[in-house]
Write an enzyme that holds these catalytic residues in place. Structure first.
Site, PDB file in Angstrom:
ATOM      1  N   ASP A  32       0.845  -1.196   0.000  1.00 28.99           N
ATOM      2  CA  ASP A  32       0.000   0.000   0.000  1.00 28.99           C
ATOM      3  C   ASP A  32       0.882   1.248   0.000  1.00 28.99           C
ATOM      4  O   ASP A  32       1.856   1.347   0.750  1.00 28.99           O
ATOM      5  CB  ASP A  32      -0.911  -0.005   1.237  1.00 28.99           C
ATOM      6  CG  ASP A  32      -2.037   1.010   1.127  1.00 28.99           C
ATOM      7  OD1 ASP A  32      -3.206   0.586   1.103  1.00 28.99           O
ATOM      8  OD2 ASP A  32      -1.753   2.227   1.069  1.00 28.99           O
ATOM      9  N   ILE A  33       0.525   2.197  -0.855  1.00 31.61           N
ATOM     10  CA  ILE A  33       1.365   3.387  -1.029  1.00 31.61           C
ATOM     11  C   ILE A  33       1.258   4.363   0.156  1.00 31.61           C
ATOM     12  O   ILE A  33       2.159   5.173   0.374  1.00 31.61           O
ATOM     13  CB  ILE A  33       1.017   4.080  -2.367  1.00 31.61           C
ATOM     14  CG1 ILE A  33       2.185   4.895  -2.878  1.00 31.61           C
ATOM     15  CG2 ILE A  33      -0.243   4.909  -2.254  1.00 31.61           C
ATOM     16  CD1 ILE A  33       2.057   5.283  -4.339  1.00 31.61           C
ATOM     17  N   GLN A  95     -14.633   2.460   1.484  1.00 26.60           N
ATOM     18  CA  GLN A  95     -13.934   2.042   0.262  1.00 26.60           C
ATOM     19  C   GLN A  95     -13.629   3.264  -0.602  1.00 26.60           C
ATOM     20  O   GLN A  95     -14.542   3.941  -1.068  1.00 26.60           O
ATOM     21  CB  GLN A  95     -14.787   1.042  -0.531  1.00 26.60           C
ATOM     22  CG  GLN A  95     -14.065   0.500  -1.763  1.00 26.60           C
ATOM     23  CD  GLN A  95     -14.922  -0.501  -2.553  1.00 26.60           C
ATOM     24  OE1 GLN A  95     -16.137  -0.532  -2.426  1.00 26.60           O
ATOM     25  NE2 GLN A  95     -14.268  -1.303  -3.370  1.00 26.60           N
ATOM     26  N   HIS A 101     -10.262  -5.116  -2.835  1.00 22.90           N
ATOM     27  CA  HIS A 101      -8.899  -5.294  -2.319  1.00 22.90           C
ATOM     28  C   HIS A 101      -8.954  -5.654  -0.852  1.00 22.90           C
ATOM     29  O   HIS A 101      -9.749  -5.099  -0.097  1.00 22.90           O
ATOM     30  CB  HIS A 101      -8.041  -4.045  -2.537  1.00 22.90           C
ATOM     31  CG  HIS A 101      -8.673  -2.768  -2.066  1.00 22.90           C
ATOM     32  ND1 HIS A 101      -9.660  -2.122  -2.772  1.00 22.90           N
ATOM     33  CD2 HIS A 101      -8.478  -2.031  -0.951  1.00 22.90           C
ATOM     34  CE1 HIS A 101     -10.034  -1.035  -2.130  1.00 22.90           C
ATOM     35  NE2 HIS A 101      -9.333  -0.965  -1.010  1.00 22.90           N
ATOM     36  N   PHE A 102      -8.110  -6.593  -0.482  1.00 21.11           N
ATOM     37  CA  PHE A 102      -7.948  -6.969   0.928  1.00 21.11           C
ATOM     38  C   PHE A 102      -6.707  -6.261   1.452  1.00 21.11           C
ATOM     39  O   PHE A 102      -5.637  -6.348   0.845  1.00 21.11           O
ATOM     40  CB  PHE A 102      -7.748  -8.482   1.075  1.00 21.11           C
ATOM     41  CG  PHE A 102      -9.001  -9.278   0.845  1.00 21.11           C
ATOM     42  CD1 PHE A 102      -9.408  -9.598  -0.439  1.00 21.11           C
ATOM     43  CD2 PHE A 102      -9.771  -9.704   1.909  1.00 21.11           C
ATOM     44  CE1 PHE A 102     -10.563 -10.328  -0.657  1.00 21.11           C
ATOM     45  CE2 PHE A 102     -10.929 -10.433   1.708  1.00 21.11           C
ATOM     46  CZ  PHE A 102     -11.337 -10.749   0.415  1.00 21.11           C
ATOM     47  N   HIS A 103      -6.863  -5.584   2.577  1.00 24.32           N
ATOM     48  CA  HIS A 103      -5.711  -4.998   3.263  1.00 24.32           C
ATOM     49  C   HIS A 103      -5.164  -6.044   4.244  1.00 24.32           C
ATOM     50  O   HIS A 103      -5.932  -6.621   5.013  1.00 24.32           O
ATOM     51  CB  HIS A 103      -6.131  -3.802   4.123  1.00 24.32           C
ATOM     52  CG  HIS A 103      -6.716  -2.643   3.381  1.00 24.32           C
ATOM     53  ND1 HIS A 103      -5.995  -1.516   3.083  1.00 24.32           N
ATOM     54  CD2 HIS A 103      -7.965  -2.417   2.904  1.00 24.32           C
ATOM     55  CE1 HIS A 103      -6.779  -0.629   2.464  1.00 24.32           C
ATOM     56  NE2 HIS A 103      -7.977  -1.163   2.346  1.00 24.32           N
TER      57      HIS A 103
END
Ligand code: AMP
Length: 141
Positions: A32-33, A95, A101-103
């Site tokens: 993740d950025i 969201q 997407h799964f974190h």
């Protein structure tokens, strides 16, 4: 033009840069950025589905398996003993990117990671019966 339009589709196709940690036929995973903590990783289907309930079964199987593999790898690589897996569906649920997407978010002793706020209520018995029936019927066999 590749015909692929959205941010995460383009990342999954390798058209935009990312810190890739895993990929297979259906799945792509990358850092993740704007991480909540060191090692915060995203696991996505390469094809775009906005909400989890839209994901077809074969992709769901691949995603579920990849989330577990990535979680295992994040734990091993970071040494984090605790972590959260989070998956938001809909703006109202937080969201921001309309692509499933799964974190995977390590939680560290210094408190970095997913903030914990869990305002639990009580299950109403009558409603529980109705809900149980409706959901069980919708799930099917
Ligand atoms: P959500 O709020 O569940 O939709 O989370 C979207 C996540 O995507 C956020 O944690 C962002 O930091 C992350 N994100 C957005 N753009 C990128 C990108 N180009 N590369 C990596 N992560 C991104």
């Amino acid at each position: 033009m590749s015909g692929i339009e959205t941010l995460f589709e383009r990342i999954g196709a390798g058209e935009l840069p990312s810190y890739k940690v895993y990929s297979d036929e259906h799945v792509y995973a990358f850092l993740d950025i704007n991480p909540l903590s060191r090692g915060h990783t995203l696991v996505i289907p390469r094809r775009r589905y906005v909400h989890l309930d839209e994901v077809p079964d074969d992709v769901a199987r691949a995603l579920g398996s990849a989330v577990v593999r990535v979680a295992r790898a994040v734990v091993e690589a970071t040494g984090a003993r605790s972590y959260n897996v989070l998956q938001n569906n809909g703006k109202n649920a937080g969201q921001a990117v309309p692509h499933v997407h799964f974190h995977v978010i390590p939680k560290y002793d210094d408190g970095t990671g997913l903030p914990h706020h869990w305002p639990a209520g009580e299950l109403d018995e009558d409603d529980a019966q109705a809900l149980r029936q409706a959901i069980a019927q919708a799930v099917g066999t």
